[in-house]
Every structure is written in structure tokens, then in C-alpha cells.
Design a protein around this motif. Structure first.
Motif, PDB file in Angstrom:
ATOM      1  N   ALA A 295       0.686  -1.298  -0.266  1.00 23.38           N
ATOM      2  CA  ALA A 295       0.022  -0.130  -0.043  1.00 23.38           C
ATOM      3  C   ALA A 295       0.894   1.295   0.005  1.00 23.38           C
ATOM      4  O   ALA A 295       0.535   2.305  -0.553  1.00 23.38           O
ATOM      5  N   MET A 296       1.956   1.009   0.810  1.00 28.49           N
ATOM      6  CA  MET A 296       2.733   2.844   0.861  1.00 28.49           C
ATOM      7  C   MET A 296       4.296   2.172   0.293  1.00 28.49           C
ATOM      8  O   MET A 296       5.071   2.868   0.829  1.00 28.49           O
ATOM      9  N   ALA A 297       4.405   1.281  -0.505  1.00 32.00           N
ATOM     10  CA  ALA A 297       5.636   0.773  -0.995  1.00 32.00           C
ATOM     11  C   ALA A 297       5.964   1.794  -1.961  1.00 32.00           C
ATOM     12  O   ALA A 297       5.936   1.488  -3.272  1.00 32.00           O
ATOM     13  N   PHE A 298       6.533   2.923  -1.905  1.00 27.54           N
ATOM     14  CA  PHE A 298       6.872   4.166  -2.835  1.00 27.54           C
ATOM     15  C   PHE A 298       8.341   4.636  -2.771  1.00 27.54           C
ATOM     16  O   PHE A 298       8.943   4.523  -1.515  1.00 27.54           O
ATOM     17  N   HIS A 299       8.783   4.861  -3.775  1.00 22.99           N
ATOM     18  CA  HIS A 299       9.992   5.722  -3.794  1.00 22.99           C
ATOM     19  C   HIS A 299       9.922   6.903  -2.961  1.00 22.99           C
ATOM     20  O   HIS A 299       8.748   7.496  -3.024  1.00 22.99           O
ATOM     21  N   PRO A 300      11.090   7.615  -2.075  1.00 25.20           N
ATOM     22  CA  PRO A 300      10.836   8.670  -1.562  1.00 25.20           C
ATOM     23  C   PRO A 300      10.074   9.942  -2.270  1.00 25.20           C
ATOM     24  O   PRO A 300       9.231  10.699  -1.886  1.00 25.20           O
ATOM     25  N   ILE A 301      10.370   9.939  -3.841  1.00 29.66           N
ATOM     26  CA  ILE A 301       9.974  11.126  -4.348  1.00 29.66           C
ATOM     27  C   ILE A 301       8.159  10.824  -4.446  1.00 29.66           C
ATOM     28  O   ILE A 301       7.522  11.785  -4.450  1.00 29.66           O
TER      29      ILE A 301
END
Length: 273
Positions: free
Chosen positions: A139-145
């Protein structure tokens, strides 16, 4: 000096809240997946560890602006958040909830669509799409950008759209639940919510699954409005490929277990002729 320390502590506290909320929500739905669809995540342990790592990093990026805004609201009267339910008419409460969800969905659609341009995709969004297939932990597996583009929208909205604190809590709950359930690989909601007339406008796992299948469609978060308006609605996806992969993984794991058991018993593993 005291204010800076208080702001920092508020940011840390919100980071912990976001992180724990993620672990509870994603963990709960991952457990439900194990009960409802045993084996669906078999063989994805390494992927899920990466999803959890990226998601906890994103929790800090979400928590810092939220903590700063929370401190300003409580100590300086920043934001348009209100606690007195009579400050605005009761009919405004659902209107404000819809306004937040629609504004968030609009922001998400256009930033998400931008993230699928070649350069932003390579720089950032590829991290999210590395989950194949996505799980409840993605669900929140995002690159920092990418996490930063998502972290600013609610903290900005509270300055411009009045909302009761309980209604804001409801918005955040919807955001969390939809973020998890859209990635878990099966439909947790009743059929009418995703297959019937209501499903023509709401996004659930079936709709977002198509995005992870084809990439170039289904960019929304809550509603299909922008996808339908802009011609990027690709309809509903299928969970069958993921289930077939899970069946193969379970069969392979069972085969390894049988081989180990046979070797441990001193016998030869059986091979079909």
C-alpha cells in the motif's frame, strides 16, 4: 527552541502513528488473505519484505508534514480543522468528506499519471510496480519522491477546506483501507460495489488490478471519474494469473517438503514415469 523541539516530537509521533497504522492495516488484511485465499502470497516473502521496508520509509515522509501541521493546529490555530460539531451545519460533514476524497483523488490521478511518464517511472514509480503481483503490504511501497507527492495533499487541504476532526479521521481511514485493499489481490468488498452500477464509479481491487496488469490505465485512487473522463479507464482486471502463480508456488513448496521428508526418512524421492 522549545517550539522547534515540540514540532520535531510531533513529527516523530505522527511518523509512529502512520507506521503503526500501516502495519496494523496491512498486517490485518494480509492475515485475512491467508484465511480467505491460502497460498496467494506463497513465494513472495522477499518481495513483501521489500514492500514493508519501502512502506516504513514512506511512513516517515508522510508523518513529518502531518506532525508539523498537527502541532500548528493545536498550538497556533493553523488549519481549517474544527472540533465543535455545531460550527458548521451537519449537512456539511458528508460534503466535506466527499470534497477531501475527490480533491485527493484528483491530485492522485494526475500525479500518478505523470509518474508513468518514462523518466519519473524509472526514477521513482518503478519501485511500486516492482511488486508483481502486489500484496496487502504494498500500500505504501513508494520511492521517496513518490511518497512526497502523496504526503503533502491532506496537510495542504486542511488549510483550505474546513473539516471536523472526526470527519478528517474518517477520510484518513478510507485512505488507508483503500490503499491496502486495492493491492491485496482479491475483492474484500461486496460484488455490487465493484461489479454493479456503483462499481462503475468506485475503484476497488478489481479496477486497480488492471492498472498493475497494463500500467497505462486506471490511474485513480477512489473514483473512476477522471479515468472515464480522460479515456484512461481500462475496466476491471483479473486475479486469475496471480492465483495460478500461487497454485504453482504452493505445489512447488509441497514438492520440496515431500522431497525433504523422503530424504529424511532415508527413502528416495518419487518421480513420475
Amino acid at each position: 527552541m522549545f517550539a522547534a523541539l515540540a514540532i520535531a516530537l510531533s513529527a516523530v509521533a505522527m511518523t509512529l502513528i502512520v507506521g503503526v497504522r500501516y502495519l496494523i492495516a496491512s498486517g490485518g488484511f494480509a492475515w485475512a488473505t491467508r484465511l480467505r485465499h491460502p497460498g496467494l502470497y506463497t513465494g513472495l516473502d522477499a518481495q513483501m519484505r521489500k514492500e514493508i521496508g519501502w512502506s516504513l520509509a514512506s511512513a516517515a515522509i508522510y508523518g513529518i508534514p502531518a506532525g508539523i501541521v498537527a502541532w500548528g493546529w493545536q498550538n497556533r490555530g493553523w488549519t481549517a480543522i474544527y472540533t465543535d460539531v455545531t460550527a458548521w451545519p451537519l449537512w456539511y460533514v458528508p460534503v466535506s468528506i466527499f470534497a477531501y476524497l475527490f480533491a485527493h483523488d484528483t491530485w492522485f490521478y494526475w500525479t500518478h499519471r505523470w509518474m508513468h511518464r518514462p523518466k519519473p517511472f524509472r526514477m521513482a514509480h518503478a519501485v511500486h510496480h516492482a511488486s508483481r503481483p502486489p500484496t496487502a503490504w504494498a500500500a505504501m511501497a513508494f520511492h521517496p519522491i513518490e511518497a512526497l507527492t502523496g504526503a503533502v495533499v491532506i496537510p495542504l487541504l486542511v488549510f483550505v477546506i474546513p473539516i471536523h476532526v472526526a470527519a478528517l479521521g474518517f477520510v484518513l481511514t478510507v485512505m488507508t483501507v483503500m490503499g491496502v485493499t486495492n493491492h491485496m489481490g482479491w475483492e474484500v468488498f461486496p460484488r455490487f460495489m465493484w461489479k454493479g452500477p456503483l462499481g462503475a464509479w468506485l475503484i476497488t481491487a478489481s479496477h486497480h488490478q488492471r492498472h498493475h496488469e497494463r500500467y497505462g490505465c486506471n490511474y485513480g485512487l477512489y473514483f473512476r471519474f477522471w479515468d472515464r473522463l480522460c479515456g484512461t479507464d481500462g475496466g476491471l482486471g483479473s486475479f486469475e494469473p496471480a492465483r495460478r502463480r500461487a497454485d504453482r508456488a504452493v505445489a512447488a513448496a509441497s514438492g520440496r517438503g515431500a522431497d525433504s521428508g523422503g530424504a529424511a526418512a532415508g527413502g528416495e524421492p518419487h518421480h513420475a514415469a
